[in-house]
Motif scaffolding. Structure first.
Motif, PDB file in Angstrom:
ATOM      1  N   VAL A  45       0.893  -1.243  -0.031  1.00 45.64           N
ATOM      2  CA  VAL A  45      -0.037  -0.152   0.151  1.00 45.64           C
ATOM      3  C   VAL A  45       0.897   1.457  -0.064  1.00 45.64           C
ATOM      4  N   MET A  46       0.836   1.918  -1.130  1.00 44.15           N
ATOM      5  CA  MET A  46       1.568   3.273  -1.235  1.00 44.15           C
ATOM      6  C   MET A  46       0.808   4.288  -1.354  1.00 44.15           C
ATOM      7  N   PHE A  47       1.130   5.199  -0.425  1.00 47.55           N
ATOM      8  CA  PHE A  47       0.584   6.741  -0.534  1.00 47.55           C
ATOM      9  C   PHE A  47       1.540   7.815  -1.024  1.00 47.55           C
ATOM     10  N   CYS A  48       0.974   8.166  -2.033  1.00 49.56           N
ATOM     11  CA  CYS A  48       1.726   9.266  -3.060  1.00 49.56           C
ATOM     12  C   CYS A  48       1.365  10.822  -2.536  1.00 49.56           C
ATOM     13  N   ASN A  49       2.515  11.409  -2.346  1.00 49.31           N
ATOM     14  CA  ASN A  49       2.388  12.866  -1.976  1.00 49.31           C
ATOM     15  C   ASN A  49       2.641  13.505  -2.942  1.00 49.31           C
ATOM     16  N   GLY A  50       3.304  13.039  -4.179  1.00 55.62           N
ATOM     17  CA  GLY A  50       3.615  13.963  -5.406  1.00 55.62           C
ATOM     18  C   GLY A  50       2.578  13.549  -6.353  1.00 55.62           C
ATOM     19  N   PRO A  51       2.796  14.168  -7.519  1.00 51.44           N
ATOM     20  CA  PRO A  51       1.950  14.022  -8.624  1.00 51.44           C
ATOM     21  C   PRO A  51       1.757  12.678  -9.030  1.00 51.44           C
ATOM     22  N   VAL A  52       0.450  12.095  -8.916  1.00 48.62           N
ATOM     23  CA  VAL A  52       0.148  10.466  -9.235  1.00 48.62           C
ATOM     24  C   VAL A  52       0.190  10.226 -10.956  1.00 48.62           C
ATOM     25  N   GLU A  53      -0.326  11.370 -11.614  1.00 44.69           N
ATOM     26  CA  GLU A  53      -0.335  11.368 -13.000  1.00 44.69           C
ATOM     27  C   GLU A  53       1.113  11.194 -13.648  1.00 44.69           C
ATOM     28  N   ARG A  54       2.277  11.432 -12.953  1.00 40.35           N
ATOM     29  CA  ARG A  54       3.330  11.284 -13.341  1.00 40.35           C
ATOM     30  C   ARG A  54       4.285   9.968 -12.698  1.00 40.35           C
ATOM     31  N   THR A  55       3.671   9.688 -11.866  1.00 33.90           N
ATOM     32  CA  THR A  55       4.537   8.402 -11.023  1.00 33.90           C
ATOM     33  C   THR A  55       3.640   7.265 -10.665  1.00 33.90           C
ATOM     34  N   ALA A  56       2.578   7.124 -10.655  1.00 36.63           N
ATOM     35  CA  ALA A  56       1.601   5.912 -10.277  1.00 36.63           C
ATOM     36  C   ALA A  56       2.060   4.662 -11.177  1.00 36.63           C
ATOM     37  N   LEU A  57       1.985   4.835 -12.364  1.00 40.53           N
ATOM     38  CA  LEU A  57       2.311   3.688 -13.181  1.00 40.53           C
ATOM     39  C   LEU A  57       3.743   3.227 -13.155  1.00 40.53           C
ATOM     40  N   GLU A  58       4.713   4.172 -12.863  1.00 39.85           N
ATOM     41  CA  GLU A  58       6.096   3.918 -12.276  1.00 39.85           C
ATOM     42  C   GLU A  58       6.266   2.800 -11.187  1.00 39.85           C
ATOM     43  N   TRP A  59       5.436   3.336 -10.227  1.00 37.34           N
ATOM     44  CA  TRP A  59       5.648   2.620  -8.827  1.00 37.34           C
ATOM     45  C   TRP A  59       4.902   1.421  -8.958  1.00 37.34           C
ATOM     46  N   ARG A  60       3.825   1.256  -9.759  1.00 37.48           N
ATOM     47  CA  ARG A  60       3.396  -0.204  -9.954  1.00 37.48           C
ATOM     48  C   ARG A  60       4.146  -0.981 -10.761  1.00 37.48           C
ATOM     49  N   LEU A  61       5.074  -0.453 -11.965  1.00 36.37           N
ATOM     50  CA  LEU A  61       5.928  -1.191 -12.528  1.00 36.37           C
ATOM     51  C   LEU A  61       7.116  -1.611 -11.733  1.00 36.37           C
ATOM     52  N   LEU A  62       7.693  -0.711 -10.783  1.00 42.60           N
ATOM     53  CA  LEU A  62       8.559  -1.046  -9.960  1.00 42.60           C
ATOM     54  C   LEU A  62       8.329  -2.188  -9.171  1.00 42.60           C
ATOM     55  N   TYR A  63       7.466  -2.049  -8.241  1.00 40.88           N
ATOM     56  CA  TYR A  63       7.014  -2.987  -7.155  1.00 40.88           C
ATOM     57  C   TYR A  63       5.827  -4.132  -7.528  1.00 40.88           C
ATOM     58  N   GLY A  64       5.091  -3.956  -8.608  1.00 42.60           N
ATOM     59  CA  GLY A  64       4.356  -4.901  -8.871  1.00 42.60           C
ATOM     60  C   GLY A  64       4.894  -6.035  -9.485  1.00 42.60           C
ATOM     61  N   ARG A  65       6.229  -6.047  -9.964  1.00 39.35           N
ATOM     62  CA  ARG A  65       7.108  -7.280 -10.230  1.00 39.35           C
ATOM     63  C   ARG A  65       6.963  -8.396  -9.000  1.00 39.35           C
ATOM     64  N   VAL A  66       7.063  -7.786  -7.921  1.00 40.23           N
ATOM     65  CA  VAL A  66       7.462  -8.456  -6.539  1.00 40.23           C
ATOM     66  C   VAL A  66       6.462  -8.812  -5.848  1.00 40.23           C
ATOM     67  N   PHE A  67       5.454  -7.817  -5.357  1.00 43.41           N
ATOM     68  CA  PHE A  67       4.186  -7.992  -4.535  1.00 43.41           C
ATOM     69  C   PHE A  67       2.968  -8.502  -5.226  1.00 43.41           C
ATOM     70  N   LYS A  68       2.145  -9.007  -4.367  1.00 40.37           N
ATOM     71  CA  LYS A  68       0.681  -9.432  -4.895  1.00 40.37           C
ATOM     72  C   LYS A  68       0.083  -8.496  -5.653  1.00 40.37           C
ATOM     73  N   THR A  69       0.130  -7.120  -5.134  1.00 37.79           N
ATOM     74  CA  THR A  69      -0.467  -6.085  -5.839  1.00 37.79           C
ATOM     75  C   THR A  69       0.147  -4.714  -5.078  1.00 37.79           C
TER      76      THR A  69
END
Length: 771
Positions: free
Chosen positions: A523-547
């Motif tokens: 579970v990640m809380f984004c303080n920054g602009p999600v339109e620029r980072t949400a997909l990147e975070w999912r790409l980075l951590y989604g390879r390892v975690f359930k979701t």
């Protein structure tokens, strides 16, 4: 206990008399005869018949030992089964179908209950988390079928439970043929569901988690009407008449894994299809789903592809399209992730005279052959469930009927024909023929007769027959009819076995991380602009975690970002806990903190992870007595603690050392809640209620109430942690690949993300492929 959660039958009924007929023996009292000449030629002539009999006996014994020592086990067992069957002539049951009355359920508490969608499971232990998840699937009724090993006080809210006593009261004919301690008692459940209006039955087990929690997104639940999906689907080619069975796992990206029930002689066929054809949807009356985690594999695979006690976690390609089987080509079908439509309900019968691990596979091949008589077919679907490997014993003996007979059975089914004019008569014909051939015994012939009569009694109407395509000349497959699809070759994730050229050290590490965190929700809380980072975070951590669940102060439906307030973030977590109820744990992180997941492998996922050992993150603040923010928060803590149950209060006061003039504050940028403490966490959130308690105060209070700090896992104690300054900016020198986490780190653009990946690649080199 078996890997597939099936117990070896050990009937509680008295053993039945052997089917081998005893040969008559006659003893005659003989008087001494007159003395005779000892001339050899005379002796031979007078004893010729005895010499012949003795010689034949010697040859038979010699042949038996020759078979035993020189042929494979399959040949010998087939020889034995056929010899046994030949001694006992079989009689085909004769049934007067029109004399069977339809009888409603008048004995069970659910006599008036009717619904169309059922999930049928066999239960031996108390309800599992996966079974609790099945109960939550909207629109489907779970029916749990017990046996002699099921706890007497078994219950699960939202399910219907059929104990042995409840089953006996139903009065079905099949009850006389079922063992008491076997999963094949599911046959009672199928009849009960049909009697109560079933149109679709999902055949499941209590360790499978439906992916996404929605069966309508996994299967074609509707084949007629407005909600049906009648688009064409890929179909295996029928051009090669010598190919009679396929390994569907190749189509879904795992060419070195094979399903239970695939003849071992076909295991080495790992090439993908040169081309497919197409078939119009609507008659896929049996739909076999693929299972991630522990797929349906046999004991040969399970033992030869495992080198450690680690659990299997095999993944298939979710993007591969569903694929149908043409007449003349078969596929293994199981009983724990399969959807049956009403036109195929007759095919749910589980044989009772074969070994437990062979029952559903033999049923599947038997059912596929009969399905062709209706113009129907089997289709295989991309991953629809996740099953967890419990690393339990898996006796080869329970599969003996598979490895001995399954190849021969497939060949037999392809040439079998019946001249009967109704489906049920054809079913009896085939069951009789299979008993004659030794694929099962007369017990299953009688069981089939009882099953078909029970189907009529519960109101089932047998489908109409169609002409068999196998007997027609095969159409030539033209170039325009060929459909190309090249399956992905996924990394082979069965443990300890590497496919040459596909599994490198880096992929092996990624598999290991995924295996460890594949059932942990991030579970990640984004303080920054999600339109620029949400997909990147999912790409980075989604390879390892359930979701990866992303929260932000503003909702973004396009990016699946949920709205939440950081100050009260703990109040949003119970919703996520409930959504992923089968998860092993929940790891929270803010987007200003980087997780080096490769350094978290040694952490205990049953304990709390927090930063109580990081002095700059976890602090005890002395109260001044002024009415400042800290004092207000301290008063809210005091009020909450006063309403806590005794065990929470005791834990908290011991951890806080009963001091009233200090307040524990934790920055809480990263923490982990294990599954075993989720309920406690939710209870504490409820105690806080509408109070304006800040998460930096609430989270440490929760943790100290739930468990003693000395029991917290210290994994985060060595993280890199610096205080943010007003002119904070990411410094490359701050990052360390040897730390479990790094704080702070600012990500506000794609370029920032690329820089971060470049740093993290020291611990996970495969990350460079993302950029």
């Amino acid at each position: 206990m078996l890997v597939q959660d099936r117990e070896a039958p050990s009937p509680h009924k008295p053993a039945k008399k052997s089917q081998i007929r005893e040969l008559p023996t006659h003893q005659q009292i003989r008087r001494f005869s007159e003395p005779k000449s000892l001339d050899f030629s005379t002796w031979v002539s007078e004893n010729l018949s005895r010499i012949v009999i003795i010689s034949l006996s010697i040859v038979t014994v010699a042949a038996f030992f020759f078979l035993y020592n020189t042929t494979d086990t399959a040949s010998l067992l087939c020889f034995q089964s056929q010899s046994t069957q030949s001694l006992q002539p079989l009689t085909r049951p004769q049934i007067k179908w029109n004399s069977i009355q339809v009888l409603p359920d008048k004995t069970s508490p659910y006599s008036t209950f009717v619904t169309e969608k059922w999930i049928v499971v066999s239960v031996t232990k108390y309800p599992t988390e996966e079974l609790k998840g099945l109960v939550k699937i909207r629109g489907w009724q779970v029916l749990a079928v017990g046996n002699s090993m099921t706890p007497k006080d078994w219950s699960l809210k939202g399910s219907i439970f059929l104990s042995l006593d409840a089953q006996a009261e139903l009065g079905y004919r099949v009850l006389d043929h079922l063992p008491y301690d076997s999963f094949v008692r599911k046959s009672v459940g199928y009849l009960f569901a049909i009697q109560h209006g079933a149109k679709k039955i999902y055949d499941a087990d209590d360790r499978g988690e439906v992916i996404g929690g929605d069966l309508s997104k996994c299967f074609d639940v509707e084949l007629v009407g407005e909600d049906s999906k009648l688009e064409p689907m890929l179909q295996y080619s029928h051009e090669n008449p010598n190919r009679t069975v396929v390994n569907p796992y190749i189509h879904f990206g795992q060419r070195s894994v094979w399903p239970r029930g695939l003849p071992l002689e076909n295991v080495g066929e790992i090439n993908h299809e040169e081309y497919y054809t197409e078939v119009f949807g609507g008659k896929q009356f049996i739909q076999q789903g693929i299972s991630n985690g522990l797929p349906d594999v046999d004991s040969v695979f399970y033992f030869t592809r495992k080198t450690t006690l680690e659990a299997f976690d095999i993944r298939f390609d979710e993007h591969s399209p569903k694929v149908a089987l043409p007449q003349g080509v078969m596929v293994p079908v199981n009983s724990f992730n399969t959807l049956y439509h009403s036109s195929a309900f007759w095919g749910l019968m589980l044989p009772v005279s074969v070994s437990s691990m062979a029952s559903d596979v033999l049923r599947g091949y038997w059912g596929q052959r009969l399905l062709w008589e209706l113009g129907g077919y089997v289709a295989v679907y991309p991953p629809t469930a996740h099953r967890f490997d419990r690393i339990e014993a898996y006796p080869f003996a329970e599969e003996k009927d598979l490895h001995v007979n399954v190849g021969r059975l497939i060949k037999f089914l392809l040439v079998w024909r019946s001249e009967k004019h109704s489906l049920f008569e054809k079913i009896l014909d085939l069951s009789f023929a299979m008993a004659e051939e030794g694929f099962w015994t007369e017990q299953d012939l009688k069981f089939t007769s009882a099953w078909l009569q029970d189907l009529i009694t519960v109101g089932y109407q047998q489908p109409r027959l169609m002409s068999l395509e196998l007997d027609r000349p095969r159409a030539t497959i033209g170039h325009g009819d060929r459909k190309e699809f090249v399956p992905r070759k996924l990394p082979s994730v069965h443990l300890g076995v590497e496919e040459t050229g596909t599994v490198s050290t880096e992929i092996g590490n990624l598999i290991r991380w995924r295996k460890n965190f594949g059932n942990v929700v991030l579970v990640m809380f984004c303080n920054g602009p999600v339109e620029r980072t949400a997909l990147e975070w999912r790409l980075l951590y989604g390879r390892v975690f359930k979701t990866v669940v992303i929260l932000s102060s503003q909702k973004n439906s396009d990016l699946y970002v949920e709205e939440a307030k950081l100050d009260h973030i703990y109040k949003h977590l119970p919703k996520i806990f409930d959504r992923y109820s089968s998860a092993e744990g929940f790891l929270f992180v803010e987007d200003d903190t980087v997780l080096n997941y490769w350094n978290l492998l040694q952490a205990d996922k049953t304990k709390i992870w927090t930063t109580d050992k990081v002095s700059k993150s976890w602090t005890s603040v002395k109260l001044t007595g002024k009415s400042d923010w800290l004092s207000v928060q301290a008063e809210l803590v005091k009020r909450t603690v006063s309403t806590m149950p005794a065990h929470f209060q005791v834990n908290y006061k011991e951890a806080a050392k009963n001091t009233l003039d200090t307040l524990t504050v934790c920055s809480s940028e990263v923490f982990y809640v294990p599954k075993r403490l989720v309920t406690d966490f939710v209870d504490l959130v409820d105690l806080v209620g509408d109070m304006d308690l800040h998460y930096k105060v609430a989270v440490p209070m929760f943790f100290m109430s739930m468990d003693s700090p000395q029991n917290f896992d210290p994994v985060l104690g060595s993280m890199v942690y610096k205080k943010k300054s007003s002119s904070f900016n990411s410094s490359l020198s701050l990052y360390s690949a040897q730390a479990p986490a790094v704080h702070p780190w600012s990500i506000s653009s794609e370029q920032d993300f690329i820089k971060l990946v470049g740093q993290m690649a020291e611990g996970d080199p495969l990350l460079m492929e993302l950029v």
